[in-house]
Design a protein around this motif. Structure first.
Motif, PDB file in Angstrom:
ATOM      1  N   SER A 235     -26.935  37.947 -16.184  1.00 43.40           N
ATOM      2  CA  SER A 235     -25.807  38.877 -16.208  1.00 43.40           C
ATOM      3  C   SER A 235     -25.526  39.379 -14.793  1.00 43.40           C
ATOM      4  O   SER A 235     -25.921  40.474 -14.405  1.00 43.40           O
ATOM      5  N   GLY A 236     -24.849  38.555 -14.013  1.00 43.38           N
ATOM      6  CA  GLY A 236     -24.557  38.926 -12.630  1.00 43.38           C
ATOM      7  C   GLY A 236     -25.670  38.515 -11.687  1.00 43.38           C
ATOM      8  O   GLY A 236     -26.782  38.179 -12.103  1.00 43.38           O
ATOM      9  N   PHE A 237     -25.362  38.527 -10.406  1.00 41.41           N
ATOM     10  CA  PHE A 237     -26.320  38.145  -9.362  1.00 41.41           C
ATOM     11  C   PHE A 237     -26.643  39.362  -8.513  1.00 41.41           C
ATOM     12  O   PHE A 237     -25.742  40.068  -8.041  1.00 41.41           O
ATOM     13  N   VAL A 238     -27.925  39.624  -8.309  1.00 37.92           N
ATOM     14  CA  VAL A 238     -28.360  40.751  -7.491  1.00 37.92           C
ATOM     15  C   VAL A 238     -28.778  40.246  -6.117  1.00 37.92           C
ATOM     16  O   VAL A 238     -29.686  39.411  -5.999  1.00 37.92           O
ATOM     17  N   CYS A 239     -28.115  40.750  -5.080  1.00 40.85           N
ATOM     18  CA  CYS A 239     -28.454  40.372  -3.709  1.00 40.85           C
ATOM     19  C   CYS A 239     -29.828  40.932  -3.351  1.00 40.85           C
ATOM     20  O   CYS A 239     -30.113  42.107  -3.592  1.00 40.85           O
ATOM     21  N   GLN A 240     -30.676  40.096  -2.771  1.00 34.59           N
ATOM     22  CA  GLN A 240     -32.021  40.521  -2.408  1.00 34.59           C
ATOM     23  C   GLN A 240     -32.020  41.539  -1.273  1.00 34.59           C
ATOM     24  O   GLN A 240     -32.998  42.256  -1.082  1.00 34.59           O
TER      25      GLN A 240
END
Length: 310
Positions: A235-240
């Protein structure tokens, strides 16, 4: 027209335990009509008492489902097991009933391990003092050995897992099932019956995933399996670096949350995409232990908390 009539008859089947078995309009033309109409009672299942005794020491039995393959169901199962077992006072087991595609030995870092037998039964393979697992993957001579089995043989192995494995006293037994609504699903529901706590259904935001997830939810309703809820994976991409989230997949239907609401099913939350989840899963490591301060770790902790309150 014949296909429509056949499908309607199949859906209207009264069932083998009904007084109308073999006698209703839906039974006309069915190859099993003669057997059903005899009224001969089915012999009691000799395994059921042994299975009930084995399962009596397990408090919560939760099956992880998804109608669609590739949604990260085994990843969710594994990381949820790791997350629950962070509390060292809680004993957790993970049962892999994906007979043809077992992945739990890899995701728990247990490849090459073997099952040992004792006087009390099969011993599960331990990841830590309070986390253990069982899978056909432990019984195969090689990790790439194909399992080419029909339904009855799959059913037989699942019976063995439930009857023979010495789990001990567990707070949670998570059951990782294959995609679909077929042999393995029917076997586990029929063998455990009312002992199953409920099902967690894994979805992704795309409409093509939600189409099959609806079927899985309807399967649970038809067989009387309680629905703990739906979790939306990927559910969406989280930037590291900045920890901000952006959508990878869009759906004209509003995603899993709107679908769950429309079907009267609880929504348990979202798990965002973080490449490190995949790396941890491939290496048999707990993502939450490795990246406790990351947004996705918070999401896994929230999911575990939702299940613990069920």
């Amino acid at each position: 027209m014949y296909l429509k009539l056949t499908r309607r008859k199949f859906l209207d089947c009264p069932g083998t335990n009904s007084e109308d078995a073999g006698k209703s309009e839906a039974c006309q033309g069915c190859p099993n009509q003669g057997i059903c109409s005899t009224g001969i009672p089915v012999a009691p299942d000799s395994d059921m008492e042994a299975i009930r005794e084995r399962m009596s020491t397990i408090k919560n039995k939760i099956i992880i489902l998804s109608g669609k393959g590739g949604v990260g169901k085994s990843t969710v199962s594994t990381q949820l097991a790791f997350t629950l077992s962070r509390d060292k006072n809680i004993e957790v087991g993970l049962l892999d009933i994906d007979i043809c595609g077992p992945s739990i030995p890899l995701t728990l870092g247990l490849q090459g391990e073997q099952v040992h037998c004792s006087g009390s039964g099969w011993q599960p393979v331990f990841v830590s003092e309070n986390l253990c697992a069982m899978s056909i993957g432990f019984l195969l001579p090689r990790a790439d050995e194909p399992v080419i089995w029909r339904g009855p043989k799959k059913n037989g192995l699942i019976r063995q897992f439930l009857r023979e494995v010495e789990w001990g006293s567990l707070e949670y037994l998570l059951i990782d099932a294959p995609p679909g609504t077929s042999d393995e699903h029917l076997s586990i529901v029929q063998l455990l019956k009312e002992d199953l706590t409920g099902a967690v259904v894994v979805a992704t935001p795309q409409s093509i995933s939600l189409l099959d997830v609806r079927k899985e939810i309807n399967f649970c309703k038809k067989v009387g399996l309680p629905l703990i809820g739906v979790v939306e994976n990927m559910s969406g991409f989280v930037c590291q670096h900045c920890k901000k989230s952006s959508e990878l997949f869009t759906s004209s239907e509003g995603g899993a949350e709107r679908m769950a609401s429309a079907m009267g099913c609880p929504f348990l939350g979202r798990i965002s995409v973080d490449p490190r989840v995949g790396r941890c899963t491939d290496s048999g490591l707990s993502y939450v232990d490795a990246y406790e301060d990351q947004p996705v770790a918070v999401q896994f902790l929230s999911l575990a908390k939702s299940i613990s309150f069920f």
